[in-house]
Design a protein around this motif. Sequence first.
Motif, PDB file in Angstrom:
ATOM      1  N   LEU A   1       1.045  -1.340   0.067  1.00  8.95           N
ATOM      2  CA  LEU A   1      -0.168   0.613  -0.098  1.00  8.95           C
ATOM      3  C   LEU A   1       0.721   0.948   0.214  1.00  8.95           C
ATOM      4  CD1 LEU A   1      -1.565  -2.118   2.206  1.00  8.95           C
ATOM      5  CD2 LEU A   1      -3.255  -0.839   2.367  1.00  8.95           C
ATOM      6  N   ASP A   2       0.254   2.050  -0.562  1.00  7.49           N
ATOM      7  CA  ASP A   2       0.821   3.639  -0.931  1.00  7.49           C
ATOM      8  C   ASP A   2       0.324   4.264   0.597  1.00  7.49           C
ATOM      9  OD1 ASP A   2       2.501   6.302  -0.278  1.00  7.49           O
ATOM     10  OD2 ASP A   2       1.511   6.024  -3.215  1.00  7.49           O
ATOM     11  N   ILE A   3       1.966   4.597   1.878  1.00  5.09           N
ATOM     12  CA  ILE A   3       1.187   5.351   2.647  1.00  5.09           C
ATOM     13  C   ILE A   3       1.538   6.843   2.942  1.00  5.09           C
ATOM     14  CG2 ILE A   3       0.185   3.088   4.163  1.00  5.09           C
ATOM     15  CD1 ILE A   3       2.623   3.522   5.741  1.00  5.09           C
ATOM     16  N   THR A   4       2.390   7.467   1.602  1.00  4.01           N
ATOM     17  CA  THR A   4       2.737   8.537   1.379  1.00  4.01           C
ATOM     18  C   THR A   4       1.770   9.627   2.309  1.00  4.01           C
ATOM     19  OG1 THR A   4       4.098   7.415  -0.248  1.00  4.01           O
ATOM     20  CG2 THR A   4       4.258   9.829   0.048  1.00  4.01           C
ATOM     21  N   ASP A   5       0.797   9.968   1.638  1.00  2.74           N
ATOM     22  CA  ASP A   5      -0.272  10.801   2.363  1.00  2.74           C
ATOM     23  C   ASP A   5      -0.932   9.788   3.644  1.00  2.74           C
ATOM     24  OD1 ASP A   5      -0.255  11.366  -0.333  1.00  2.74           O
ATOM     25  OD2 ASP A   5      -1.655  10.936  -1.152  1.00  2.74           O
ATOM     26  N   ARG A   6      -0.954   9.477   3.855  1.00  2.00           N
ATOM     27  CA  ARG A   6      -1.413   9.127   5.430  1.00  2.00           C
ATOM     28  C   ARG A   6       0.212   9.470   5.905  1.00  2.00           C
ATOM     29  NH1 ARG A   6      -0.769   3.763   8.075  1.00  2.00           N
ATOM     30  NH2 ARG A   6       1.078   4.235   7.999  1.00  2.00           N
ATOM     31  N   ARG A   7       1.331   9.037   5.819  1.00  2.00           N
ATOM     32  CA  ARG A   7       2.608   9.666   6.685  1.00  2.00           C
ATOM     33  C   ARG A   7       3.013  11.191   6.603  1.00  2.00           C
ATOM     34  NH1 ARG A   7       6.689   6.480   8.969  1.00  2.00           N
ATOM     35  NH2 ARG A   7       5.394   4.425   9.646  1.00  2.00           N
ATOM     36  N   ARG A   8       2.072  11.856   5.419  1.00  2.00           N
ATOM     37  CA  ARG A   8       2.159  13.355   5.672  1.00  2.00           C
ATOM     38  C   ARG A   8       1.637  13.762   6.247  1.00  2.00           C
ATOM     39  NH1 ARG A   8       3.503  13.659  -1.068  1.00  2.00           N
ATOM     40  NH2 ARG A   8       5.757  13.157  -1.040  1.00  2.00           N
ATOM     41  N   ALA A   9       0.034  13.542   6.561  1.00  2.00           N
ATOM     42  CA  ALA A   9      -1.221  14.148   7.566  1.00  2.00           C
ATOM     43  C   ALA A   9      -0.716  13.795   8.316  1.00  2.00           C
ATOM     44  CB  ALA A   9      -2.201  12.888   6.480  1.00  2.00           C
ATOM     45  N   GLU A  10       0.087  12.511   8.906  1.00  2.00           N
ATOM     46  CA  GLU A  10       0.274  12.068  10.567  1.00  2.00           C
ATOM     47  C   GLU A  10       1.148  12.871  10.348  1.00  2.00           C
ATOM     48  OE1 GLU A  10       2.103   8.243  10.320  1.00  2.00           O
ATOM     49  OE2 GLU A  10      -0.160   7.793  10.343  1.00  2.00           O
ATOM     50  N   GLU A  11       2.769  13.487   9.356  1.00  2.97           N
ATOM     51  CA  GLU A  11       3.039  14.573  10.460  1.00  2.97           C
ATOM     52  C   GLU A  11       2.700  15.841  10.597  1.00  2.97           C
ATOM     53  OE1 GLU A  11       7.289  16.783  10.992  1.00  2.97           O
ATOM     54  OE2 GLU A  11       6.080  13.890  11.395  1.00  2.97           O
TER      55      GLU A  11
END
Length: 625
Positions: free
Chosen positions: A353-363
């Motif tokens: 899964l691509d979780i790039t957007d989620r990680r950026r949102a978490e940051e």
Amino acid sequence: MKLRNVPIQRKLTIIIMLTTSMVLAVTSIAFITYEVFSFRSTLVQEMKTVGAVIAANSTAAVAFNDEGAATEILSALRAEENVLSAALYDANGSLLARYSPDASKTDFPPLPDFTGYRFEQGALLLVQPVERAETRVGTLFIQSDLRDIYNRLGLYGLIVALVMAGSFLMAFVISRWVQRSISHPILELAQTARTVSEKKDYSVRAQKFGEDELGELTNAFNDMLRQLGNRDVELFASRERLKLALSASQTGTWEWNLEANQMVWDEFTKKLFGIDRGTFSGGSGQLIEKFHPQDRPTIMKAVEATLLQGKELKVEGRVIWPDGSEHHLALRGKAVSDGPEAAKFNRVTGVCLDITDRRRAEERIRRMNAELEERVLRRTSELTASHQEMEAFTYSVSHDLRAPLRHITAFAEILEEEFSENFGEEARDYLQRILRGTESMSQLVDDLLNLARIGRQGLSLQKVDINIILHEIVADFQPEMKERNIHWEIEYIPEVSADPGLIRQVLANLISNAIKYTRPRKEATIHIGSDIPDGEIIIFIRDNGVGFDMKFVDKLFGAFQRLHRSEDFEGTGVGLALTERIVRKHGGRVWAQSELGKGATFYFSLPIVGKRLKEPEFETAGKMA
């Protein structure tokens, strides 16, 4: 070839033939055995009859040792073709006369040592006593062959052979007919199954040949094909939906063959790793190399735990694309084996899964939380300072109000004492109102000072025996209850951790309210007790007073909030607010339950300490007037 590997047509024929053979063999053996035993019995009976006749005729010859007469009597056995030899013995056991169809036979046995008959060496031996006047005077010996039995056995064997041959032929013909009626539906089912397996065509149906169990089997088989066909259609539709869902959720699938150490990725997984078409070799090493060097140890540790312990693969890491951009990916997978009895795992299957957007949102959320926490701390500091200033202001104002109130009260009392006789009725009423107002104002100032003092005062926590405090408070209120009929029910309450002075004030406020609001009752009841749910003690004061409407319960513990008219019940509305603040300062909580006209119950909680104290010696329940 083993029977289970033989075609079913031949298998049915063999089974029928073997069954027929075994039945015929058992029947023939039983028949021949019966005939042999029956013939032997007949032969023995005949020889006994012949022996009895010869023995009776030779009585005189044997008694008088007349060898000629004895020999002539034995010669009558020529009529018996089965007799091989015969002999007469005298009373001393000496051979007196003998007979044999073979004149050259001279080897006659000595006197046998038994009486009766026996079968020995393929012959029947008969020994018959010769008696005269119930006295044994000699012995008759007859030896007969079993030639007739053997001839009959041969005849029976021939008959059995002919019967079995005919039976085998009939059984073979019947088995061919039976096996066709049984095997043909089974072969039709097998052929249909092969067609479905080879062509994956679930629309094929097996032909039904009857309404027996095979017919039911054919119906069940065709119904199974119909269900498989429906499931195949549903599976295809489900795969299409899954493919669409994976594409929409930016999820790729992959599988790792552990035996060949080869990985199979779908096109979307390759896209997530930034791999161009045709550049992925399928090796597991290429997977690890794609992750950021700092994340590789974590990835390898998670993979090893999945391969060695069968744990579910759950790991995240950063991937660097050829253009230098950084992307966050999550791997989810599970190690599986091809069979339930497999000793080890042979493949791992999972998704990416691509979780790039989620990680950026978490940051972003983390930064916002840090900023919010900083704001909260700053605002809390400001509120604390404001609260302290407000308490100081309240204390200062309340303290400064005491001097004017004292002056007003003092001058009003001077007017009442020295000039009230010169006042009219209306003036004296105004003066009493001034005195009551200053008294009420003084009580209000005291309450304000208490509220401000509670905010600034620290706690001096220690073990407190509530039971002693309760009885001291009840004793203090005794003057107010002289004309009252109050029934007190005071239970034993365990030791608590609290500030003795503050907790005394809480109990005094609540008991004072119970006494005040039961005033309209001729017989008042005040019940004080406790409960220990989980790590805390809940103390309650219950009365049968006027109570209050629960829709106003939210106003109950607010400062200067009153639920009854001051004309009916005196007070400033600060006591319960003070009680709530003290209990909250102890880390507890306070609440109430009531029904208008039926009394009220006030609860508050405190931490419990140690075990129960010894029961106090003073009275804890009873009537005080």
